[in-house]
Scaffold this active site. Structure first.
Site, mmCIF file in Angstrom:
data_model
loop_
_atom_site.group_PDB
_atom_site.id
_atom_site.type_symbol
_atom_site.label_atom_id
_atom_site.label_comp_id
_atom_site.label_asym_id
_atom_site.label_seq_id
_atom_site.Cartn_x
_atom_site.Cartn_y
_atom_site.Cartn_z
ATOM 1 N N THR B 156 13.180 -7.624 -3.735
ATOM 2 C CA THR B 156 14.144 -7.114 -2.741
ATOM 3 C C THR B 156 15.388 -6.633 -3.498
ATOM 4 O O THR B 156 15.469 -5.474 -3.855
ATOM 5 C CB THR B 156 14.503 -8.182 -1.692
ATOM 6 O OG1 THR B 156 14.980 -9.351 -2.343
ATOM 7 C CG2 THR B 156 13.303 -8.513 -0.825
ATOM 8 N N LYS B 182 10.350 -13.430 -7.743
ATOM 9 C CA LYS B 182 11.437 -12.569 -7.280
ATOM 10 C C LYS B 182 12.613 -13.434 -6.891
ATOM 11 O O LYS B 182 12.433 -14.586 -6.475
ATOM 12 C CB LYS B 182 11.001 -11.662 -6.124
ATOM 13 C CG LYS B 182 10.637 -12.327 -4.827
ATOM 14 C CD LYS B 182 11.748 -12.645 -3.893
ATOM 15 C CE LYS B 182 12.641 -11.481 -3.576
ATOM 16 N NZ LYS B 182 13.730 -11.973 -2.634
ATOM 17 N N THR B 193 15.290 -21.144 -5.553
ATOM 18 C CA THR B 193 15.563 -20.448 -4.309
ATOM 19 C C THR B 193 15.077 -19.023 -4.445
ATOM 20 O O THR B 193 15.837 -18.118 -4.723
ATOM 21 C CB THR B 193 17.050 -20.498 -4.026
ATOM 22 O OG1 THR B 193 17.498 -21.822 -4.269
ATOM 23 C CG2 THR B 193 17.320 -20.151 -2.591
ATOM 24 N N GLU B 280 22.967 -12.401 -9.562
ATOM 25 C CA GLU B 280 23.836 -11.318 -9.084
ATOM 26 C C GLU B 280 25.106 -11.217 -9.920
ATOM 27 O O GLU B 280 25.877 -12.166 -9.998
ATOM 28 C CB GLU B 280 24.134 -11.513 -7.604
ATOM 29 C CG GLU B 280 22.888 -11.246 -6.764
ATOM 30 C CD GLU B 280 23.049 -11.585 -5.294
ATOM 31 O OE1 GLU B 280 22.283 -11.039 -4.496
ATOM 32 O OE2 GLU B 280 23.924 -12.388 -4.949
ATOM 33 N N ASN B 403 28.095 -9.073 -3.027
ATOM 34 C CA ASN B 403 28.030 -9.910 -1.837
ATOM 35 C C ASN B 403 29.164 -9.736 -0.834
ATOM 36 O O ASN B 403 29.099 -10.252 0.274
ATOM 37 C CB ASN B 403 27.948 -11.380 -2.254
ATOM 38 C CG ASN B 403 26.590 -11.707 -2.823
ATOM 39 O OD1 ASN B 403 25.584 -11.567 -2.131
ATOM 40 N ND2 ASN B 403 26.554 -12.090 -4.082
ATOM 41 N N SER B 408 31.055 -1.734 2.480
ATOM 42 C CA SER B 408 32.031 -0.650 2.329
ATOM 43 C C SER B 408 31.392 0.514 1.585
ATOM 44 O O SER B 408 30.267 0.469 1.150
ATOM 45 C CB SER B 408 33.272 -1.152 1.602
ATOM 46 O OG SER B 408 32.923 -1.818 0.411
#
Lengths: 408, 408
Positions: B156, B182, B193, B280, B403, B408
Site C-alpha cells: 500500500t 508489507k 504491525t 515512514e 502523516n 494538503s
C-alpha cells in the site's frame, strides 16, 4: 534555537501573594545566559509539604532525596536550579544537592531535610557546586520578587511563563492557592513530566495534603502527554503555610476539606493544561474524553494511548478527523474494548457509531472544528462506567525541528 | 502524496519457487489505481499453516476469522486485498470475507476455513463485495506470476517491495523458505504491525510450525517499531507445503528441527528489518542492543521504550549521540534498572558508564557513526542476564509530512 512563543499560550494571570511565602531569584549562571536561573522560596515555620515524583527508574538525586524528605511532611524552603538537571551524575550530583540544603538550612536555622531542591536542564553534568554556593549566597541577600520572576527563573525551553490561581472557603476563612509550573517536552503520564509547585496559606496536615495531591495528580498531571517521554526529574510539590486563619484540616471529613480538595484539583488541572499548551511544536490543544470504559483507570489508559499515538496526533495536525486512527489507538491500548460498541465523535459530531462509520455525517462542522486550535475527541466504549479526560497536543514539524534540528 | 523510495531500501532479492505454491494477481480496483491489488496464492493439499495476529482489541474480521482458522492447521489458499483494510466495518466486513472464502473454496473444492484472507488499506469502508467477487473470478482465471508481482500487489504505502529467502537442511533434504511482507507505518511491537507471509516446502506439523513461528515472532516482528502504533489487521502467516522430501518434523527434538527453526527466525528477522527500513520518513536504521537486564522480556521492553521514544528518535535524526535521552527512556520503561549501573554506547564507544557520563570519550568516531545511516545503540543494565535486540528508525520531518500533510 529560536523559541517562539507557543500559539496556544495564555496570558500570565494576576496572582495574589501567599502569606508565609517569600520568593527570591538570582543568577547562578548554570548556563552561559543572561537571566536568573536560581529560585529560592522561603516558607514560614510550620509549613506542610506534599509531593509526587517521577516513576522513572533513573530518577535524579533531587527526586530521591525529595521522596525521603516529604515523608517528614515539613518544609522551610524550596530551591530550583534551571539549566542543569543534575541527573545521571552519580555521587557528585547527590553531594551538590546536600550542599545546597546545608547552606540554606544553616541560614534559616532549620533541618537540611526541610529544604527541597529541584534541578532541570541538561542531563549528565553534575551541578557545579561553586556556582550553586555563590548563587545561594546571592539569593539569600537579594530582595523579594513576585511570582512572575519565579516562573521565568524556573523555565528552560518553555516558550511562555505558566502559573495559575484559585481559592476556596474553609469555614469562614478564604484560602488562596497559587501554582507555577515549567515543562514543554518530555511530558508524559504516570506523573506530570515537569516541575510544578503549589503554594497555599491553608492550614492542613501533611498527610491530608499528600492524600489530596495524589488524587489531584491522578486526574490532572497524570492525564497529560506531549510525546510520551518521561523525565528523570519530574516533581510536583505542594506547600501549605497555615497562615490563613482556618481551623487546620486533617481529614477528608473536616468542614471545608472537600472545597479545598476541589480547588487543589482545579489548580493542578490548569497547570497541567498550560504544560500541554507549551508542548513542543504544538499548534492545537486536544481534549480526549473517554467514557463507558471498564474503569476510570482503563479510560485514562485508553485516552493516553490515543493522546500518545503519533498517527492520531499527526492527523489532527493535518486537520483530518481520522477516526480510523482513533480506533487503532483504542485497539492497541491493551484495555477492555468491544469493536462493535465503539463510537467516536470529533467536535460533538459522531463519525463512527457502534463499530461502524456513520455514513453521511455532516462533514462541514467537523472540518470547521478541526481547523480550529481546540480539538475535542470523544470516545464511547459502551462496556462500563469508567471515564477520564486526557489532554495532549498535535505532532508537527515544529516538534521535529526542536528535537532533531537543534544542532544544525 | 509522492512516495519516494526509502533511502534505506534494499534491492529485491532472487527468490526460488516453492513447490506447492502458485501465485496469481489481479486488479480488483479496490481503489482507483492502475495496478494489481488482489493476490491469490494457491497451496498444495496438505499444507500446514501457522499464524500470529495483532493483539488489537479492535481487530478486523480477517484477523478474527484467521485466528479461528489457523487452529485447524490446514490451508489451501491465501487471498490478500490491498487498498481497503475492511476493518471497523461490522457485519458487512465479515460477510465480505466469508464471501471470498466461499468463492475460492468452491473453486478449489476445499473447506472455506482453509482459505485465509487478509486486507490492508483504509479503515472503516466495508470491502466492496462486487469488486471482490469479480476480482477473485479474474484471478482464478489468470496465469501464475512470480514473487515480485505478489509483493507489489500486497503493498500500500510501501516505497519498495520487501521479500527475503533462506534455506535449511532437514536430514538430507534441503528445504527452501521465502517470505514477503508489507508495511511502513503503524508498526509496533506485540506483533509486527504489518502483513507478512512465509512459504516453505518443508514437511512440518501445524503444531510445531505454530510453536516455531511464535518463538520467531517474539525475537523479530515483536522487536521492531516505527511509531509505536499498532494496526487492527496485523498478520503473519506461515505455510508449509510439505513438498520437500524431508521426513515430516513434528517435535523440536526431531532431526533438523533446530535448523528449520533457526532458518525461520532468520527469515522473519530479515522481513522485520525490511519493514523498519521502509519506516515512514526513515533516514537511519537503528539497532538497539540491551544486555544485562532482569530477563529477556524486560530487555525487550526497555529496547522498545528506547525505540519508541520520540526524543531518542529525533536526536538520532539530528545526528546527536544524546545518551541523556536514552537514560530517560530506560527510566520510563517501567522495568528493573539501576541508574548507577547503567552504561550506554553509540557505535561501540561508551558515552556513559555506571551511571555517569564518560568524560573525554573520543567524540570523533561517535560523530562519524551518527552521521551514517546504520546506528548502533548498546545499553548495559548490569543487573541480570536478560538481553534483546530491537530495531527501529529515526523520526524525521518525512514522518510528519506523510502523516499530517497528506490532505494538503
Amino acid at each position: 534555537m529560536d523559541l517562539t512563543r507557543s500559539p496556544l499560550a495564555l496570558p500570565f494571570p494576576e496572582l495574589p501573594e501567599i502569606e508565609g511565602v517569600t520568593v527570591r531569584v538570582a543568577r547562578a549562571q548554570y548556563k552561559d545566559w543572561d537571566r536568573a536561573d536560581l529560585t529560592f522560596i522561603e516558607l514560614a515555620e510550620g509549613t506542610s509539604v506534599a509531593g509526587v515524583f517521577t516513576k522513572s527508574a533513573c530518577a535524579s538525586s533531587e527526586v530521591e532525596l525529595g521522596r525521603e524528605q516529604r515523608e517528614r511532611g515539613k518544609a522551610r524552603a524550596l530551591v530550583v536550579n534551571a539549566g542543569n538537571a543534575n541527573a545521571f551524575t552519580g555521587y557528585r550530583g547527590r553531594e551538590a544537592v546536600e550542599q545546597i540544603a546545608k547552606q540554606v538550612s544553616d541560614h534559616l536555622g532549620c533541618e537540611p531535610g526541610e529544604v527541597f531542591v529541584s534541578s532541570t536542564g541538561v542531563i549528565g553534568v553534575p551541578l557545579p557546586q561553586d556556582k550553586a554556593r555563590r548563587g545561594i549566597a546571592a539569593v539569600l541577600d537579594s530582595a523579594p520578587v513576585g511570582w512572575r520572576e519565579a516562573t521565568d527563573a524556573i523555565a528552560t525551553t518553555d516558550t511562555f511563563p505558566k502559573a495559575a490561581r484559585t481559592s476556596a472557603m474553609i469555614g469562614d476563612a478564604r484560602v488562596e492557592l497559587v501554582g507555577v509550573v515549567k515543562g514543554s517536552g518530555m511530558i508524559a503520564p504516570d506523573m506530570a513530566t515537569m516541575l510544578g509547585y503549589v503554594f497555599t496559606d491553608a492550614a492542613i496536615s501533611p498527610a491530608l495534603l499528600q492524600e489530596m495531591l495524589e488524587r489531584a495528580n491522578e486526574q490532572t498531571f497524570s492525564c497529560i502527554t506531549v510525546d510520551g517521554d518521561t523525565s528523570t526529574s519530574d516533581t510536583v510539590l505542594a506547600f501549605a503555610t497555615g497562615k490563613a486563619a482556618n481551623p487546620t484540616i486533617t481529614s477528608q471529613d473536616d468542614a471545608g476539606a472537600d472545597a479545598f480538595a476541589a480547588a487543589l484539583t482545579d489548580l493542578c488541572r490548569k497547570l497541567a493544561q498550560l504544560v500541554v499548551r507549551d508542548g513542543e511544536g504544538a499548534q492545537k490543544f486536544i481534549t480526549i474524553d473517554v467514557v463507558g470504559a471498564a474503569s476510570d483507570e482503563s479510560a485514562r489508559r485508553i485516552g493516553l494511548a490515543i493522546g500518545n499515538s503519533p498517527l492520531v496526533k499527526t492527523a489532527i495536525a493535518g486537520g483530518d478527523a481520522n477516526w480510523g486512527r482513533v480506533v487503532m489507538a483504542v485497539g492497541k491500548a491493551g484495555e477492555p474494548a468491544d469493536r462493535d460498541r465503539l463510537s467516536i465523535a470529533f467536535g460533538g459530531v459522531w463519525t463512527a457509531r457502534d463499530g461502524q462509520p456513520v455514513e453521511d455525517y455532516d462533514e462541514r462542522p467537523v472540518a470547521e472544528h478541526l481547523s480550529g486550535d481546540a480539538i475535542d475527541i470523544r470516545v464511547e466504549l459502551g462496556i462500563g462506567q469508567g471515564h477520564a479526560t486526557v489532554w495532549t497536543c498535535d505532532l508537527t514539524h515544529g516538534y521535529i525541528a526542536i528535537n532533531a534540528d537543534y544542532r544544525s
